[in-house]
Write an enzyme that holds these catalytic residues in place. Structure first.
Site, PDB file in Angstrom:
ATOM      1  N   ASP A  94       0.878  -1.174   0.004  1.00  0.00           N
ATOM      2  CA  ASP A  94       0.020   0.039   0.143  1.00  0.00           C
ATOM      3  C   ASP A  94       0.773   1.140   0.053  1.00  0.00           C
ATOM      4  OD1 ASP A  94       0.825  -0.038   2.606  1.00  0.00           O
ATOM      5  OD2 ASP A  94      -0.785  -1.555   3.112  1.00  0.00           O
ATOM      6  N   ASP A 100       1.367   4.767   1.492  1.00  0.00           N
ATOM      7  CA  ASP A 100       0.946   5.731   2.757  1.00  0.00           C
ATOM      8  C   ASP A 100       1.669   7.191   2.547  1.00  0.00           C
ATOM      9  OD1 ASP A 100      -0.173   3.805   4.015  1.00  0.00           O
ATOM     10  OD2 ASP A 100       1.397   3.179   5.043  1.00  0.00           O
ATOM     11  N   ASP A 135      10.135   3.322  13.111  1.00  0.00           N
ATOM     12  CA  ASP A 135      10.561   2.306  13.557  1.00  0.00           C
ATOM     13  C   ASP A 135      12.277   2.128  13.118  1.00  0.00           C
ATOM     14  OD1 ASP A 135       9.546   1.466  11.220  1.00  0.00           O
ATOM     15  OD2 ASP A 135       8.540  -0.185  12.400  1.00  0.00           O
TER      16      ASP A 135
HETATM   17  P1  ATP Z   1       4.132  -3.370   5.246  1.00  0.00           P
HETATM   18  O1  ATP Z   1       4.871  -3.045   3.706  1.00  0.00           O
HETATM   19  O2  ATP Z   1       4.094  -4.448   5.769  1.00  0.00           O
HETATM   20  O3  ATP Z   1       2.703  -2.486   4.897  1.00  0.00           O
HETATM   21  P2  ATP Z   1       5.146  -0.850   6.239  1.00  0.00           P
HETATM   22  O4  ATP Z   1       6.651  -0.410   6.629  1.00  0.00           O
HETATM   23  O5  ATP Z   1       4.491  -0.137   5.277  1.00  0.00           O
HETATM   24  O6  ATP Z   1       5.271  -2.281   5.850  1.00  0.00           O
HETATM   25  P3  ATP Z   1       3.042  -0.432   8.082  1.00  0.00           P
HETATM   26  O7  ATP Z   1       2.937  -0.926   9.455  1.00  0.00           O
HETATM   27  O8  ATP Z   1       2.210  -0.282   7.156  1.00  0.00           O
HETATM   28  O9  ATP Z   1       4.659  -0.838   7.679  1.00  0.00           O
HETATM   29  O10 ATP Z   1       3.484   1.083   8.780  1.00  0.00           O
HETATM   30  C1  ATP Z   1       3.935   2.180   7.902  1.00  0.00           C
HETATM   31  C2  ATP Z   1       5.002   3.096   8.227  1.00  0.00           C
HETATM   32  O11 ATP Z   1       4.683   3.697   9.704  1.00  0.00           O
HETATM   33  C3  ATP Z   1       6.291   2.308   8.756  1.00  0.00           C
HETATM   34  O12 ATP Z   1       7.266   1.940   7.526  1.00  0.00           O
HETATM   35  C4  ATP Z   1       6.902   3.063   9.687  1.00  0.00           C
HETATM   36  O13 ATP Z   1       7.781   4.198   9.317  1.00  0.00           O
HETATM   37  C5  ATP Z   1       5.814   3.618  10.596  1.00  0.00           C
HETATM   38  N1  ATP Z   1       5.166   2.684  11.530  1.00  0.00           N
HETATM   39  C6  ATP Z   1       4.340   1.886  11.862  1.00  0.00           C
HETATM   40  N2  ATP Z   1       4.367   1.145  12.988  1.00  0.00           N
HETATM   41  C7  ATP Z   1       5.063   1.436  13.748  1.00  0.00           C
HETATM   42  C8  ATP Z   1       5.721   1.553  14.861  1.00  0.00           C
HETATM   43  N3  ATP Z   1       5.168   0.553  15.728  1.00  0.00           N
HETATM   44  N4  ATP Z   1       6.587   2.278  15.541  1.00  0.00           N
HETATM   45  C9  ATP Z   1       7.096   3.323  14.603  1.00  0.00           C
HETATM   46  N5  ATP Z   1       6.989   3.432  13.601  1.00  0.00           N
HETATM   47  C10 ATP Z   1       6.020   2.625  12.986  1.00  0.00           C
HETATM   48 MG    MG Z   2       2.228  -0.179   4.818  1.00  0.00          MG
END
Ligand code: ATP
Ligand code: MG
Length: 439
Positions: free
Chosen positions: A63, A65, A145
């Site tokens: 997705d 963001d 993170d």
């Molecule tokens: P995926 O491809 O699995 O969606 P993602 O990196 O996009 O991985 P998400 O859980 O969708 O992960 O979160 C989007 C973003 O928000 C992350 O890349 C990170 O920058 C931030 N984020 C999400 N959860 C946390 C957390 N618990 N602590 C700090 N930052 C977070």
């Molecule tokens: Mg994501």
């Protein structure tokens, strides 16, 4: 490389368009629409998080963001097709048919001390409880993170802003927590699970400083709401890299806090067979995901709980004199209740899962109509899959497994023969001949 633990650089490294591989052709058209409309509205707009990381890696993002300096209400006002969600932190969801673009306003950065002065951090655990504070791009970065998740793609000039050395880490395939790892895990223990997840998913190595505190802090997972852990379960085990996730969670000492009874059962292993049983199930799940077949948490929870349930059932037979079936029913309900303390498994999954466990003894009988009825049980397929895995545990012999595999392919008449069912001839009812008129 930047040492994030000591000096936090205020200025980003800006990587101009010609020096990175992210092309607008690979960004969802809807995400681009949102980015451009924010920009044209006079706001800052960046693609952030996993999508930037995945594009740099040449992967297809799950997705897209977006982060912006527009407040949620301002985002709402720009898009008819948007709504505001979230209480802890308000976000806008902009909907285009099935695709939802998440737009988050930059979050404010507060250090530990400021935060506890505002009573926003639980004093003893360091866990962030409330953080509904907006901030600047510079502040937003430090709340993320991992460095690989903290890259910002700027729609204004197509450059990438890197404050934390994320570009280097993506290139080196390294997962590195931003800031002081122990503190970041205390703020949000789910980050430990995320470390395991991203390492498994991306094939990154976890930086030694990021790994080191995990075994010692793993027990903080016990304080995470079980519903949030169910979400994390799905991301770890239903996205195509379940086996690798499982291995990371085991190695880091996290598994015992997600599935305590399973971890104990595995620790008591004989010749690695139990681990082999769980790992084959995870491998099957990954293969299903790879070919686009659906996967259900019901089955994997069943696999995780089967060992502990059958062990508990054996104990109940011995101590309480229950029958095998009664004992399985009782053991399944006890272990589901215990497991729910850690990870909420919604009833729509736990009910069928219990059935799948409880009907296992029925595979031992191959004769009669009750045996035949098993084939049309609504959870036959899952129960059969579990039975096949139990061969690894030595609980089901090859002959039985092969027989149940074959019998499904037979015609109805052949099946009746296999189950030893002879169609009883209905006794012909004599129609009494009317005696009217007869002598
Ligand atoms: P995926 O491809 O699995 O969606 P993602 O990196 O996009 O991985 P998400 O859980 O969708 O992960 O979160 C989007 C973003 O928000 C992350 O890349 C990170 O920058 C931030 N984020 C999400 N959860 C946390 C957390 N618990 N602590 C700090 N930052 C977070
Ligand atoms: Mg994501």
């Amino acid at each position: 490389m930047i040492d994030t633990q000591k000096s936090l650089p205020a200025a980003p490294q800006i990587i101009p368009r010609p020096e990175h591989s992210i092309s607008r052709a690979n960004i969802s058209r809807n995400a681009l629409k949102v980015l451009y409309r924010l920009k044209d509205g006079g706001y800052q707009a960046f693609l952030v998080g996993g999508s930037v990381r995945d594009l740099l890696l040449g992967r297809h993002p799950k997705d897209f963001d977006i982060a912006t300096d527009a407040r949620p209400e301002e985002v709402r006002a720009l898009f008819n097709n948007s709504r505001l969600i979230g209480r802890r932190f308000r976000l806008a969801h902009v909907r285009f048919g099935r695709e939802v673009i998440e737009v988050a306003t930059f979050r404010g950065g507060q250090d530990q001390q400021q935060a506890s002065e505002h009573h926003q951090v639980a004093k003893t655990t360091g866990r962030v409880l409330r953080d509904n504070v907006y901030g600047t791009l510079e502040e937003d970065v430090w709340r993320r993170d991992f460095t690989a998740n903290a890259l910002y793609y700027n729609i204004a000039d197509f450059s990438i802003y890197d404050f934390t050395g994320g570009m280097d880490d993506v290139r080196g395939r390294r997962l590195r927590l931003i800031g002081a790892p122990e503190q970041r895990y205390r703020e949000d223990p789910v980050r430990m699970l995320r470390a395991a997840r991203f390492a498994a998913k991306l094939g990154f190595d976890i930086d030694p400083d990021t790994t080191a505190p995990i075994p010692g802090l793993a027990n903080l997972i016990d304080g995470v709401p079980p519903a949030r852990l169910f979400d994390e379960f799905g991301k770890l085990f239903q996205a195509g890299f379940a086996l690798e996730s499982f291995r990371y969670l085991s190695r880091l000492g996290l598994l015992e806090h997600l599935f305590p009874s399973t971890a104990a059962w595995l620790a008591d292993d004989r010749g690695e067979t139990r681990r082999g049983f769980v790992e084959s199930a995870l491998q099957n799940t990954d293969q299903r995901v790879a070919v686009g077949k659906p996967v259900t948490p019901m089955f994997l929870f069943g696999v995780f709980l089967w060992g502990p349930v059958s062990e508990r059932a054996d104990a109940l037979v011995a101590s309480d004199g229950l029958t095998e079936v009664q004992a399985l029913v009782a053991a399944a309900s006890q272990l589901v209740a215990e497991q729910n303390q850690r990870i909420t498994l919604p009833k729509r999954f736990s009910y069928p899962m219990r059935e799948v466990l409880q009907i296992q003894p029925r595979f031992e009988r191959r004769r009669g109509s009750r045996a035949q009825n098993l084939l049309s049980h609504r959870h036959f397929r899952a129960a059969y899959d579990l039975m096949m895995l139990r061969v690894v545990l030595g609980e089901v012999d090859d002959d039985t497994a092969a027989w149940w595999t074959k019998v499904q392919t037979l015609t109805a008449a052949e099946q009746r023969r296999e189950f030893g069912i002879h169609r009883r001839r209905k006794p012909r009812r004599r129609v009494p001949t009317p005696s009217i008129g007869s002598p």
